[in-house]
Design an enzyme around this catalytic site. Sequence first.
Site, PDB file in Angstrom:
ATOM      1  N   GLU A  55       1.107  -1.184  -0.077  1.00 55.57           N
ATOM      2  CA  GLU A  55      -0.065   0.379  -0.335  1.00 55.57           C
ATOM      3  C   GLU A  55       1.337   1.191  -0.039  1.00 55.57           C
ATOM      4  OE1 GLU A  55      -3.509   0.260   1.640  1.00 55.57           O
ATOM      5  OE2 GLU A  55      -2.871   1.418   3.137  1.00 55.57           O
ATOM      6  N   LYS A  57       0.049   4.834   1.201  1.00 56.87           N
ATOM      7  CA  LYS A  57      -0.079   5.126   2.513  1.00 56.87           C
ATOM      8  C   LYS A  57       0.196   6.631   3.135  1.00 56.87           C
ATOM      9  CE  LYS A  57      -1.493   3.203   6.090  1.00 56.87           C
ATOM     10  NZ  LYS A  57      -3.327   2.435   6.805  1.00 56.87           N
ATOM     11  N   LYS A 116      -8.517   1.830  -2.996  1.00 54.42           N
ATOM     12  CA  LYS A 116      -9.074   2.024  -1.715  1.00 54.42           C
ATOM     13  C   LYS A 116      -9.757   3.529  -0.854  1.00 54.42           C
ATOM     14  CE  LYS A 116      -6.996   0.108   2.996  1.00 54.42           C
ATOM     15  NZ  LYS A 116      -5.938  -0.412   4.036  1.00 54.42           N
ATOM     16  N   GLU A 165     -14.696  -5.460   1.916  1.00 54.64           N
ATOM     17  CA  GLU A 165     -14.283  -5.635   3.548  1.00 54.64           C
ATOM     18  C   GLU A 165     -14.857  -5.809   5.002  1.00 54.64           C
ATOM     19  OE1 GLU A 165     -10.730  -2.892   4.655  1.00 54.64           O
ATOM     20  OE2 GLU A 165     -12.253  -2.208   6.175  1.00 54.64           O
ATOM     21  N   ASN A 185      -9.904  -7.318   7.685  1.00 52.62           N
ATOM     22  CA  ASN A 185      -9.127  -6.188   8.421  1.00 52.62           C
ATOM     23  C   ASN A 185      -9.058  -6.121   9.843  1.00 52.62           C
ATOM     24  OD1 ASN A 185      -8.057  -3.601   8.667  1.00 52.62           O
ATOM     25  ND2 ASN A 185      -9.451  -2.439   7.747  1.00 52.62           N
ATOM     26  N   GLU A 215      -6.447  -7.487   6.421  1.00 52.36           N
ATOM     27  CA  GLU A 215      -5.358  -6.400   6.208  1.00 52.36           C
ATOM     28  C   GLU A 215      -4.898  -5.672   7.838  1.00 52.36           C
ATOM     29  OE1 GLU A 215      -8.970  -4.159   4.624  1.00 52.36           O
ATOM     30  OE2 GLU A 215      -9.174  -5.586   3.207  1.00 52.36           O
ATOM     31  N   SER A 216      -4.409  -5.426   7.530  1.00 51.82           N
ATOM     32  CA  SER A 216      -4.192  -4.581   9.460  1.00 51.82           C
ATOM     33  C   SER A 216      -3.203  -5.623   9.650  1.00 51.82           C
ATOM     34  CB  SER A 216      -4.770  -3.853   9.777  1.00 51.82           C
ATOM     35  OG  SER A 216      -5.789  -2.706   8.340  1.00 51.82           O
TER      36      SER A 216
END
Length: 265
Positions: A55, A57, A116, A165, A185, A215-216
């Site tokens: 990603e 960001k 996103k 998600e 997530n 995710e994350s």
Amino acid sequence: MTILDTIVAQKKIEVAEQQSKISIAQLEQSRFFQLPSISLKSNLQDSSQTGIIAEFKRKSPSKGIINGIATVEEVTMAYTQFGAAGISVLTDALFFGGALADLEAATINKIPLLRKDFMISEYQIIEAKASGASVILLIAACLSPSQVKQFSTLAHQLGLEVLLEIHDDTELNHICDEVDLVGVNNRNLKNFEVNIDISLDLINQIPTSIPAIAESGIDHPNTIVTLQKAGFAGFLIGERFMRETNPSIAFANFVNDLKTKQNAG
């Protein structure tokens, strides 16, 4: 109001303003409407790939500025060079410091691009196609199950794939035949706390016919190995690379370390 409530309220204002400036007919004139999308789902089903969706960001509501120096072109080219299965680009401006221009800049890479953002309107899906996305993110916490179906149908008509998600078992009913990928997530969007066990708890409740993405909170290659064994095909990672002085080198080192651990296993 939660952080998510605040973001969605702001997003409704932004989308209305943007739609008053640029019509759908104008978006459809984009050169990207004439180009085929690259499949993220296919890449994630390819066992020779890393499965990492890296990603770009700049900042987040919970961390503030993560990296205000790195350029989209430099970072995403490194992601592509060192084996990312796809690239996620934040396009929310106010809370994440992103822009649709970042997504367009990332199209220098021949790799699936995920827009996103907090999608609450069909207009944003058309924007995504017009800016070079291959995949859109739909967040269950922002949408009803019927909206997920509606938005996914439009996305497919535009040649886009859909990553749905979810955050907990109450959102499993948002999963439908129209979505291509399901992401879990590990960050609670109401308070932004992160717990990797969320993915491990939900994986067995996701249909095996749909590739699952964690995710994350994925800070170490060992975490990917654990998640792969649990059944995940993809791993969306952002802050782990972006918070480094040189995200490009951080990503290359991470992938090398991951391959070593996978080969050892």
